[in-house]
Design a protein around this motif. Sequence first.
Motif, PDB file in Angstrom:
ATOM      1  N   PHE A   5      16.297  -8.759   6.727  1.00  0.00           N
ATOM      2  CA  PHE A   5      15.727  -7.460   7.093  1.00  0.00           C
ATOM      3  C   PHE A   5      14.718  -7.108   6.012  1.00  0.00           C
ATOM      4  CE2 PHE A   5      15.170  -3.007   7.640  1.00  0.00           C
ATOM      5  CZ  PHE A   5      15.571  -2.673   8.918  1.00  0.00           C
ATOM      6  N   ARG A   6      13.463  -6.931   6.386  1.00  0.00           N
ATOM      7  CA  ARG A   6      12.405  -6.733   5.398  1.00  0.00           C
ATOM      8  C   ARG A   6      12.028  -5.269   5.258  1.00  0.00           C
ATOM      9  NH1 ARG A   6      11.269 -11.842   7.459  1.00  0.00           N
ATOM     10  NH2 ARG A   6      11.110 -13.419   5.806  1.00  0.00           N
ATOM     11  N   PHE A   7      12.064  -4.793   4.028  1.00  0.00           N
ATOM     12  CA  PHE A   7      11.513  -3.493   3.667  1.00  0.00           C
ATOM     13  C   PHE A   7      10.167  -3.733   2.972  1.00  0.00           C
ATOM     14  CE2 PHE A   7      16.075  -2.689   3.974  1.00  0.00           C
ATOM     15  CZ  PHE A   7      16.110  -1.491   4.672  1.00  0.00           C
ATOM     16  N   LYS A   8       9.498  -2.676   2.577  1.00  0.00           N
ATOM     17  CA  LYS A   8       8.162  -2.824   1.993  1.00  0.00           C
ATOM     18  C   LYS A   8       8.163  -3.585   0.670  1.00  0.00           C
ATOM     19  CE  LYS A   8       5.828   1.000   4.290  1.00  0.00           C
ATOM     20  NZ  LYS A   8       5.263   2.361   4.188  1.00  0.00           N
ATOM     21  N   GLN A   9       9.213  -3.387  -0.158  1.00  0.00           N
ATOM     22  CA  GLN A   9       9.211  -4.015  -1.474  1.00  0.00           C
ATOM     23  C   GLN A   9      10.350  -5.012  -1.698  1.00  0.00           C
ATOM     24  OE1 GLN A   9       8.354  -1.612  -4.946  1.00  0.00           O
ATOM     25  NE2 GLN A   9       7.429   0.002  -3.702  1.00  0.00           N
ATOM     26  N   LYS A 233       9.267   6.513   4.471  1.00  0.00           N
ATOM     27  CA  LYS A 233       8.029   5.722   4.551  1.00  0.00           C
ATOM     28  C   LYS A 233       7.842   4.747   3.382  1.00  0.00           C
ATOM     29  CE  LYS A 233       5.246   9.360   2.389  1.00  0.00           C
ATOM     30  NZ  LYS A 233       4.175  10.347   2.596  1.00  0.00           N
ATOM     31  N   ASP A 234       8.499   4.975   2.251  1.00  0.00           N
ATOM     32  CA  ASP A 234       8.387   4.040   1.122  1.00  0.00           C
ATOM     33  C   ASP A 234       9.164   2.749   1.382  1.00  0.00           C
ATOM     34  OD1 ASP A 234       6.783   5.783  -0.238  1.00  0.00           O
ATOM     35  OD2 ASP A 234       8.389   6.568  -1.520  1.00  0.00           O
ATOM     36  N   PHE A 235       9.926   2.723   2.470  1.00  0.00           N
ATOM     37  CA  PHE A 235      10.823   1.582   2.712  1.00  0.00           C
ATOM     38  C   PHE A 235      10.524   0.847   4.010  1.00  0.00           C
ATOM     39  CE2 PHE A 235      12.992   4.593  -0.040  1.00  0.00           C
ATOM     40  CZ  PHE A 235      13.237   3.783  -1.119  1.00  0.00           C
ATOM     41  N   TYR A 236      10.540   1.563   5.134  1.00  0.00           N
ATOM     42  CA  TYR A 236      10.355   0.894   6.423  1.00  0.00           C
ATOM     43  C   TYR A 236       8.929   0.372   6.563  1.00  0.00           C
ATOM     44  CZ  TYR A 236      14.802   2.544   8.445  1.00  0.00           C
ATOM     45  OH  TYR A 236      16.126   2.772   8.729  1.00  0.00           O
ATOM     46  N   LEU A 237       8.802  -0.847   7.043  1.00  0.00           N
ATOM     47  CA  LEU A 237       7.489  -1.488   7.175  1.00  0.00           C
ATOM     48  C   LEU A 237       6.558  -0.730   8.107  1.00  0.00           C
ATOM     49  CD1 LEU A 237       8.538  -5.254   7.476  1.00  0.00           C
ATOM     50  CD2 LEU A 237       7.443  -4.151   5.515  1.00  0.00           C
ATOM     51  N   LYS A 238       7.099  -0.173   9.186  1.00  0.00           N
ATOM     52  CA  LYS A 238       6.242   0.444  10.212  1.00  0.00           C
ATOM     53  C   LYS A 238       6.099   1.951  10.071  1.00  0.00           C
ATOM     54  CE  LYS A 238       7.135  -3.254  13.527  1.00  0.00           C
ATOM     55  NZ  LYS A 238       7.682  -3.627  14.852  1.00  0.00           N
ATOM     56  N   MET A 239       6.578   2.501   8.978  1.00  0.00           N
ATOM     57  CA  MET A 239       6.451   3.950   8.771  1.00  0.00           C
ATOM     58  C   MET A 239       5.138   4.270   8.053  1.00  0.00           C
ATOM     59  SD  MET A 239       8.902   5.612  10.151  1.00  0.00           S
ATOM     60  CE  MET A 239      10.605   5.535  10.691  1.00  0.00           C
TER      61      MET A 239
END
Length: 239
Positions: A5-9, A233-239
Motif C-alpha cells: 500500500f503506497r503513501f506519498k512518502q 493529503k500529506d499521505f494519500y497519493l490521490k489527495m
Amino acid sequence: MSGPFRFKQFEINQDRCAMKIGTDGVLLGSWTDISNAESILDIGAGTGVVALMLAQRSSAEVVDAIEIDPEAYEQCVDNFEISPWGDRLYCYHAGLDEFIEEIEEIEDLYDLIVCNPPFYSESVTSGDLQRDQARQNDFLPFEELLVGVSVLISEHGIFSTIIPFKEKDDFIRMAASHQLFPSRCMHVKGNPAAEVKRVLLEFTKKEKTCEVLDLIIEIERHVYTMDYINLTKDFYLKM
C-alpha cells in the motif's frame, strides 16, 4: 499476493497482518497532535502505519512501537526498515503488560502515546485467531490499555486514540479514574446522512475544557470533503 500500500512518502506491506490499512489508522496518524512529541509510543502497531505517519510528521528522535502478534511484528519491523525514518523507528515484540514489566525503571516516559485499539467489545469469533486478536478488545481491554498509558506517559504527555462512538462515554469515565482527561475530540461520520461511528480522542493529565469537532469523510461515494482531504493529503497519493 497483493503489492504494498503506497503513501506519498512510504509504503506498507501488509500480507502478513490480520488488520489491513484502514481509515481509522490513517485518521489517527493524521489527526494526532505532534507539536511537543520528542518520544512516541504506538501500542499495538500492526503494520506500523500510525508510527510511520507520526515519524513523517514529527522530528521525534524516538518512535517506538509494540506488537504482540509475531507475524504482524515481523512485518512492522520490515516496514520500518524500508522507510525513510528507519533510524528513528523501533518495534518491540511484546504485549503491553510485558513491555511495562521489561522496562525495570521507566525514566524516559513518552510525550505521545497512540493506540488504534481492537474495537469489538463483543466476543465475535471468526475462526481466525490472528484476525480476532487484532479486532477484539478481549485481547487488549480498554482498562488494561489505560493502565499502561498512565504508567508510560510523561507529565505533559498526550494520549491519542480512535474508538467506536458508542464506547466514548465509558472510555472517558475509565480514563478519568487513571487521571487522564479529554482535551480534544472529533466525531467521525462516513457521509452527511450517516450516524457517528468513530470518535478520535486526545487525553492529557490536566483537566480542561475538551474541544469537540466533527468530521465527515465523503459527500458521496469517492467524493471527499475538504476537511478530510486537508487532514490526509500529506499521505494519500490521490489527495
